[in-house]
Design a protein around this motif. Structure first.
Motif, PDB file in Angstrom:
ATOM      1  N   HIS A 106       6.471 -20.810   3.708  1.00 30.98           N
ATOM      2  CA  HIS A 106       7.240 -20.107   4.744  1.00 30.98           C
ATOM      3  C   HIS A 106       6.383 -19.033   5.411  1.00 30.98           C
ATOM      4  CE1 HIS A 106      11.494 -21.446   4.183  1.00 30.98           C
ATOM      5  NE2 HIS A 106      10.881 -22.055   3.181  1.00 30.98           N
ATOM      6  N   ASP A 107       6.465 -19.012   6.737  1.00 30.18           N
ATOM      7  CA  ASP A 107       5.694 -18.056   7.523  1.00 30.18           C
ATOM      8  C   ASP A 107       6.642 -17.395   8.521  1.00 30.18           C
ATOM      9  OD1 ASP A 107       3.476 -16.766   8.648  1.00 30.18           O
ATOM     10  OD2 ASP A 107       3.244 -18.351  10.140  1.00 30.18           O
ATOM     11  N   CYS A 108       7.050 -16.148   8.237  1.00 32.77           N
ATOM     12  CA  CYS A 108       8.106 -15.515   9.043  1.00 32.77           C
ATOM     13  C   CYS A 108       7.548 -14.402   9.922  1.00 32.77           C
ATOM     14  CB  CYS A 108       9.183 -14.945   8.123  1.00 32.77           C
ATOM     15  SG  CYS A 108      10.668 -14.480   9.033  1.00 32.77           S
ATOM     16  N   THR A 109       7.812 -14.494  11.226  1.00 31.77           N
ATOM     17  CA  THR A 109       7.383 -13.409  12.130  1.00 31.77           C
ATOM     18  C   THR A 109       8.575 -12.596  12.637  1.00 31.77           C
ATOM     19  OG1 THR A 109       7.411 -14.950  14.016  1.00 31.77           O
ATOM     20  CG2 THR A 109       5.300 -14.614  12.915  1.00 31.77           C
ATOM     21  N   VAL A 110       9.784 -12.898  12.115  1.00 37.87           N
ATOM     22  CA  VAL A 110      10.942 -12.058  12.470  1.00 37.87           C
ATOM     23  C   VAL A 110      10.900 -10.859  11.519  1.00 37.87           C
ATOM     24  CG1 VAL A 110      13.429 -11.980  12.867  1.00 37.87           C
ATOM     25  CG2 VAL A 110      12.252 -14.210  12.779  1.00 37.87           C
ATOM     26  N   PRO A 111      10.822  -9.638  12.039  1.00 33.27           N
ATOM     27  CA  PRO A 111      10.774  -8.499  11.113  1.00 33.27           C
ATOM     28  C   PRO A 111      12.031  -8.420  10.249  1.00 33.27           C
ATOM     29  CG  PRO A 111      10.635  -7.766  13.426  1.00 33.27           C
ATOM     30  CD  PRO A 111      10.810  -9.238  13.450  1.00 33.27           C
ATOM     31  N   PHE A 112      11.863  -8.248   8.941  1.00 33.86           N
ATOM     32  CA  PHE A 112      13.019  -8.203   8.027  1.00 33.86           C
ATOM     33  C   PHE A 112      13.834  -6.936   8.268  1.00 33.86           C
ATOM     34  CE2 PHE A 112       9.960 -10.788   5.491  1.00 33.86           C
ATOM     35  CZ  PHE A 112      10.674 -11.965   5.589  1.00 33.86           C
ATOM     36  N   GLY A 113      15.142  -7.064   8.151  1.00 29.59           N
ATOM     37  CA  GLY A 113      16.016  -5.896   8.269  1.00 29.59           C
ATOM     38  C   GLY A 113      16.066  -5.311   9.667  1.00 29.59           C
ATOM     39  N   SER A 114      15.644  -6.099  10.667  1.00 28.72           N
ATOM     40  CA  SER A 114      15.580  -5.563  12.033  1.00 28.72           C
ATOM     41  C   SER A 114      16.835  -5.859  12.830  1.00 28.72           C
ATOM     42  CB  SER A 114      14.394  -6.200  12.762  1.00 28.72           C
ATOM     43  OG  SER A 114      14.602  -7.612  12.823  1.00 28.72           O
ATOM     44  N   GLY A 115      17.763  -6.643  12.248  1.00 29.09           N
ATOM     45  CA  GLY A 115      18.936  -7.053  13.013  1.00 29.09           C
ATOM     46  C   GLY A 115      18.607  -8.184  13.981  1.00 29.09           C
ATOM     47  N   LEU A 116      17.448  -8.835  13.804  1.00 28.25           N
ATOM     48  CA  LEU A 116      17.089  -9.966  14.678  1.00 28.25           C
ATOM     49  C   LEU A 116      17.237 -11.291  13.920  1.00 28.25           C
ATOM     50  CD1 LEU A 116      13.959  -8.438  16.502  1.00 28.25           C
ATOM     51  CD2 LEU A 116      16.332  -8.492  17.291  1.00 28.25           C
ATOM     52  N   SER A 117      18.003 -11.263  12.843  1.00 24.90           N
ATOM     53  CA  SER A 117      18.403 -12.474  12.118  1.00 24.90           C
ATOM     54  C   SER A 117      17.261 -13.217  11.451  1.00 24.90           C
ATOM     55  CB  SER A 117      19.154 -13.429  13.053  1.00 24.90           C
ATOM     56  OG  SER A 117      20.334 -12.838  13.483  1.00 24.90           O
ATOM     57  N   SER A 118      16.442 -12.490  10.696  1.00 25.17           N
ATOM     58  CA  SER A 118      15.402 -13.186   9.931  1.00 25.17           C
ATOM     59  C   SER A 118      16.048 -14.130   8.929  1.00 25.17           C
ATOM     60  CB  SER A 118      14.493 -12.189   9.217  1.00 25.17           C
ATOM     61  OG  SER A 118      15.260 -11.277   8.458  1.00 25.17           O
ATOM     62  N   SER A 119      17.179 -13.724   8.329  1.00 23.58           N
ATOM     63  CA  SER A 119      17.766 -14.597   7.308  1.00 23.58           C
ATOM     64  C   SER A 119      18.296 -15.890   7.943  1.00 23.58           C
ATOM     65  CB  SER A 119      18.844 -13.883   6.504  1.00 23.58           C
ATOM     66  OG  SER A 119      19.831 -13.348   7.332  1.00 23.58           O
ATOM     67  N   ALA A 120      18.889 -15.809   9.129  1.00 23.96           N
ATOM     68  CA  ALA A 120      19.355 -17.039   9.792  1.00 23.96           C
ATOM     69  C   ALA A 120      18.164 -17.952  10.087  1.00 23.96           C
ATOM     70  CB  ALA A 120      20.104 -16.702  11.085  1.00 23.96           C
ATOM     71  N   ALA A 121      17.048 -17.359  10.542  1.00 23.53           N
ATOM     72  CA  ALA A 121      15.862 -18.166  10.858  1.00 23.53           C
ATOM     73  C   ALA A 121      15.354 -18.879   9.602  1.00 23.53           C
ATOM     74  CB  ALA A 121      14.768 -17.289  11.455  1.00 23.53           C
ATOM     75  N   ILE A 122      15.399 -18.170   8.458  1.00 19.85           N
ATOM     76  CA  ILE A 122      14.928 -18.764   7.200  1.00 19.85           C
ATOM     77  C   ILE A 122      15.876 -19.892   6.769  1.00 19.85           C
ATOM     78  CG2 ILE A 122      14.610 -18.307   4.718  1.00 19.85           C
ATOM     79  CD1 ILE A 122      13.616 -15.457   5.623  1.00 19.85           C
ATOM     80  N   GLU A 123      17.171 -19.635   6.816  1.00 26.55           N
ATOM     81  CA  GLU A 123      18.144 -20.647   6.373  1.00 26.55           C
ATOM     82  C   GLU A 123      18.084 -21.906   7.255  1.00 26.55           C
ATOM     83  OE1 GLU A 123      20.950 -16.863   5.283  1.00 26.55           O
ATOM     84  OE2 GLU A 123      21.303 -18.016   7.103  1.00 26.55           O
ATOM     85  N   VAL A 124      18.105 -21.673   8.565  1.00 29.13           N
ATOM     86  CA  VAL A 124      18.151 -22.817   9.498  1.00 29.13           C
ATOM     87  C   VAL A 124      16.860 -23.638   9.407  1.00 29.13           C
ATOM     88  CG1 VAL A 124      18.160 -23.412  11.965  1.00 29.13           C
ATOM     89  CG2 VAL A 124      19.825 -21.746  11.073  1.00 29.13           C
ATOM     90  N   SER A 125      15.703 -22.958   9.347  1.00 30.76           N
ATOM     91  CA  SER A 125      14.441 -23.719   9.291  1.00 30.76           C
ATOM     92  C   SER A 125      14.308 -24.438   7.952  1.00 30.76           C
ATOM     93  CB  SER A 125      13.241 -22.802   9.536  1.00 30.76           C
ATOM     94  OG  SER A 125      13.227 -21.755   8.595  1.00 30.76           O
TER      95      SER A 125
END
Ligand code: GLA
Length: 378
Positions: A106-125
């Protein structure tokens, strides 16, 4: 593990987006329309089948390595980082889909805890990647619904569908006008002319988001129960402002404020869609300002930092509108700013916000991008 080392050893890169919500806040779980957009900030999964009944997980930015047994996917809810992947895989399997053993990075560029839905991006991908490696075609809307289930179960936040839907179904250059009651959508081109969107993180650590979010949901449910006893509606979004005025007196003062926000925010989304279609960006900006004011005074989900950040943005002459985006209680604002003045705007907001709160704002460069993407690596 470095990104360049990963590519080439895997069969696919499957990614899903973080999201920003332009307008329509805290109305998705009331059956309202929302207007999110998928971002180029995203979670990418590098994946290949491994012929076993294990999922081997690793991350580009964490030293951890975790192995999940595909026959015990429901047993990993206490894991720190891997619980989102495990939960997503588990609910996908529970929905009747095949899971095969695989290696995924996993390679995440959505900052965690930013309110930009990093968790949704992780779940959906994660779900889209697992379906791809199992050789299954997938429906992005079903992926979003299963990801929402994982989010609810694994974060304790009784969230609506907006984040996972935007993460899965976003379209480059477009906002999604999503009806959260019917799940019907329209794509609206985001053509801002001489303006740009600027996303700024207030960088205040999130605090008690889960309990406060669930409390707001309960308050809107209370409002619905009271008003439903008077008039046949399915959700608060079914109420026009005029109908709401008829029944508002039946609600307790706090619940009345919450319901007023929901009803008027739904009206603002309708007007914002018209403004977008007409290319009236100044009107769109005014609606963003009104949305923030309502989230601050009536829904009470902003806090001093988001109020300061939106206030600083609104005070700059090149900004036509600014509001908090996402659940609130920390996280980001979205502002519409004259492109030629963006650098001046950023310097002004950074200085004023830090002087007022002591926190340093972070600015993100992000474009409006597609939701799920699947790339076959040969
Ligand atoms: C969070 C939730 C969404 C939505 C927003 C507020 O991001 O996950 O479902 O309710 O808050 O609009």
């Amino acid at each position: 593990m470095k990104r360049e080392k990963v590519i080439g050893k895997y069969d696919y890169i499957v990614s899903a987006a973080g999201r920003v919500n332009i307008i329509g806040e805290h109305v998705d779980y009331c059956g309202g329309k929302v207007m999110p957009a998928a971002l180029s900030l995203r979670n990418a999964v590098y994946i290949r089948p491994n012929g076993t009944d294990k999922i081997n997980l690793s991350w580009t930015d964490l030293p951890d390595k975790v192995t999940l047994d595909i026959n015990k996917l429901g047993e990993y809810r206490d894991l720190k980082h891997a619980k989102y992947q495990a939960g997503s895989a588990y609910f996908w399997q529970q929905a009747g889909h095949k899971i095969v053993g695989c290696d995924m990075v996993h390679d995440c560029t959505v900052p965690f805890g930013s309110g930009l839905s990093s968790s949704a991006a992780i779940e959906v991908s994660t779900i889209a990647a697992l379906a791809t490696v199992a050789g299954e075609a997938f429906d992005p809307v079903e992926v979003a619904l299963v990801a929402q289930k994982a989010e609810r179960e694994y974060t304790g936040v009784n969230c609506g569908i907006m984040d996972q839907y935007a993460s899965a179904c976003g379209k480059k250059g477009h906002a999604i006008l999503l009806d959260c009651k019917s799940l019907e959508r329209e794509y609206e081109p985001v053509e801002l002319g001489k303006y740009s969107l600027v996303i700024i993180n207030c960088n205040k650590p999130h605090n008690l988001v889960e309990s406060k979010y669930n409390e707001r949901r309960a308050e809107t449910e209370e409002a619905l129960a009271v008003i439903k006893a008077q008039t046949p509606i399915d959700c608060l979004a079914d109420l026009s402002p005029a109908d709401f005025a008829k029944y508002a007196g039946l609600l307790s003062p706090v619940v009345k404020k919450r319901a007023e926000h929901v009803v008027m925010e739904c009206e603002r989304v309708r007007q914002a869609a018209e403004a977008m279609k007409a290319g009236d960006i100044v009107r769109l900006g005014a609606l963003l300002n009104a949305s923030h004011d309502s989230l601050s005074r009536l829904y009470e989900v902003t806090g001093k930092e988001l109020d300061s950040l939106a206030g600083a943005a609104q005070a700059h002459p090149a900004c036509v509108g600014s509001r908090m985006t996402g659940a609130g209680f920390g996280g980001c604002t979205i502002s519409i700013v004259e492109t030629a003045q963006v650098e001046d705007f950023k310097a002004f907001v950074a200085a004023r916000y830090e002087a007022e709160t002591g926190y340093r704002a972070a600015f993100y460069d992000a474009d409006i991008a597609d939701g799920i993407t699947v790339t076959k690596l040969s």
